[in-house]
Scaffold this active site. Structure first.
Site, PDB file in Angstrom:
ATOM      1  N   LYS A 184       0.835  -1.209   0.000  1.00  0.00           N
ATOM      2  CA  LYS A 184       0.000   0.000   0.000  1.00  0.00           C
ATOM      3  C   LYS A 184       0.877   1.269   0.000  1.00  0.00           C
ATOM      4  O   LYS A 184       2.088   1.188   0.144  1.00  0.00           O
ATOM      5  CB  LYS A 184      -0.918  -0.015   1.228  1.00  0.00           C
ATOM      6  CG  LYS A 184      -1.899  -1.203   1.263  1.00  0.00           C
ATOM      7  CD  LYS A 184      -2.890  -1.158   0.136  1.00  0.00           C
ATOM      8  CE  LYS A 184      -4.136  -1.988   0.222  1.00  0.00           C
ATOM      9  NZ  LYS A 184      -4.120  -3.386   0.473  1.00  0.00           N
TER      10      LYS A 184
HETATM   11  C1  LIG Z   1      -5.602  -4.030   0.980  1.00  0.00           C
HETATM   12  C2  LIG Z   1      -7.038  -3.833   0.972  1.00  0.00           C
HETATM   13  C3  LIG Z   1      -7.864  -4.292   2.009  1.00  0.00           C
HETATM   14  C4  LIG Z   1      -7.364  -5.146   3.144  1.00  0.00           C
HETATM   15  O1  LIG Z   1      -6.342  -4.567   3.877  1.00  0.00           O
HETATM   16  P1  LIG Z   1      -5.549  -5.468   4.945  1.00  0.00           P
HETATM   17  O2  LIG Z   1      -4.785  -4.432   5.723  1.00  0.00           O
HETATM   18  O3  LIG Z   1      -4.640  -6.361   4.163  1.00  0.00           O
HETATM   19  O4  LIG Z   1      -6.522  -6.195   5.767  1.00  0.00           O
HETATM   20  C5  LIG Z   1      -9.209  -3.985   1.977  1.00  0.00           C
HETATM   21  N1  LIG Z   1      -9.735  -3.282   0.957  1.00  0.00           N
HETATM   22  C6  LIG Z   1      -8.989  -2.842  -0.081  1.00  0.00           C
HETATM   23  C7  LIG Z   1      -9.639  -2.069  -1.168  1.00  0.00           C
HETATM   24  C8  LIG Z   1      -7.626  -3.111  -0.105  1.00  0.00           C
HETATM   25  O5  LIG Z   1      -6.896  -2.683  -1.146  1.00  0.00           O
END
Ligand SMILES: *Cc1c(COP(=O)(O)O)cnc(C)c1O
Length: 378
Positions: A184
């Site tokens: 991210k």
């Molecule tokens: C990465 C992501 C998640 C989940 O995030 P985690 O921290 O891995 O639980 C949920 N929604 C979207 C749109 C994502 O890109």
């Protein structure tokens, strides 16, 4: 397989290493002062009243759904064109996901016109996902939510520091949820954070994050409280200070990184924008975006053709991905009604090309040339 050009690269240097060592030396490695510092800083950066750091964004979404009071029998409208956690969190609380289509192949966010048609007396909330860090049509969606007295929850995983009409994504709904997963914009390996302007939501989420206990061990160790009660069925969704140390460094890097991503995106648009075989979603977006990923949608062919283009890219050293295999096609959701023609089209024609600040002009040129060579030869 090792690619010459990966989809994503960590924006790490010595500063993250030092931050980890500092936390280890402090001897407080679970949730404590660094986590609180991160929450304050993140809330300030977003202009939100409160932020609660949690184990991951999936936990944040679960707590947001609970804070909205969703339970068995309640329907929640959600896009299928998202990561599956956006949908799963509804089922954790016993609610029923109702899939909504996205707007178009240019705008991969939920379609406000279609939201309204899906509302029933059982609808309790809408969860939006700001695809790629580009805002949904929040004015219209908020008007629909107000009119029908239902909650808005924002899955803002893709959009830290993205704006809609000058205000940060994640601050429009009852709660906004962000992820610090490795790939991210803000990377700590695992982690997430929920922001809200609602004091009741804040108190409830803080409670449920840690077993429903009225105090956390750091507060007890610092003499703020001698004991605790358990007043709700909570979870262990806590974050920790080792990761918060990394997160604080990453927050300082966020805006400079977004500026570099903007340059990369401009190059992609310059080199691919005139090719009629390719749609660049959100091409005309004019506000600040985190530019989390760079999706492309092919105008022609089918899923097999798109997969062939991806294989060609892989053979030539460029890693690509798909965002996303839509949730309604997974076995677990196969019984949910889903009339989603735009989502179906995008699911079969989209692929995602590398996006991170350290991509060089030469690398972006090579990626674009490889796409065009692939399309010419297939
Ligand atoms: C990465 C992501 C998640 C989940 O995030 P985690 O921290 O891995 O639980 C949920 N929604 C979207 C749109 C994502 O890109």
């Amino acid at each position: 397989m090792s690619y010459q050009i990966p989809l994503f690269n960590l924006n790490f240097d010595e500063a993250e290493n030092r931050a980890v060592v500092d936390v280890l030396n402090s001897k407080w490695i679970s949730s404590g002062p660094k986590t609180i510092e991160l929450e304050k800083k993140f809330a300030d950066m977003l202009g939100a009243k409160y932020a609660v750091a949690v184990a991951n964004c999936t936990a944040a979404l679960h707590l947001a759904v609970l804070a909205a009071g969703i339970g068995p029998g309640d329907e929640v409208i959600v896009p299928s064109m998202t990561f599956v956690a956006t949908v799963n969190c509804i089922k954790y609380a016993g609610g029923t996901p109702v899939f909504c289509d996205i707007a178009s192949k240019e705008n991969l966010c939920i379609d406000p016109d279609k939201i309204e048609k899906l509302i029933t007396p059982k609808t309790k909330a809408v969860i939006v996902m700001h695809y790629g860090g580009f805002a949904c049509d929040l004015d219209r969606i908020l008007a629909i939510c107000d009119k029908h007295k239902i909650a808005l929850i924002e899955d803002a995983c893709h959009g830290p520091m993205s704006e809609y009409k000058g205000r940060k994504l994640g601050t429009f709904g009852l709660a906004g949820c962000f992820s610090f997963f490795s790939n991210k914009n803000i990377s700590t390996g695992e982690g997430g954070i929920l922001v809200t302007n609602d004091e009741e939501v804040y108190e409830r989420v803080k409670l449920l994050r840690s077993h429903g206990m009225t105090t956390m061990s750091y507060e007890r160790s610092t003499g703020h409280s001698a004991s605790y009660d358990v007043i709700g069925l909570g979870y262990n969704y806590r974050f920790n200070d080792i990761l918060a140390g990394i997160g604080l460094v990453q927050l300082d890097k966020l805006l400079p990184d977004i500026a570099k991503r903007r340059h990369v995106r401009e190059l992609y648009i310059k080199m691919l924008g005139d090719d009629e075989r390719i749609v660049i979603p959100f091409r005309k977006y004019e506000e600040i975006s985190s530019l989390y990923i760079c999706p492309l949608v092919l105008n022609n062919g089918d899923a097999a053709y798109r997969d062939a283009v991806r294989s060609y890219m892989a053979k030539n050293g460029v890693q690509t991905s798909m965002h996303y295999p839509p949730a309604h096609r997974f076995s677990i959701y196969k019984d949910c009604p889903a009339e989603l023609p735009v989502t179906e089209f995008v699911a079969d024609h989209e692929f995602t090309v590398p996006m991170y600040g350290a991509l060089t002009d030469d690398e972006v040129s090579y990626i674009c040339k490889t796409i065009k060579d692939g399309l010419n030869s297939l």
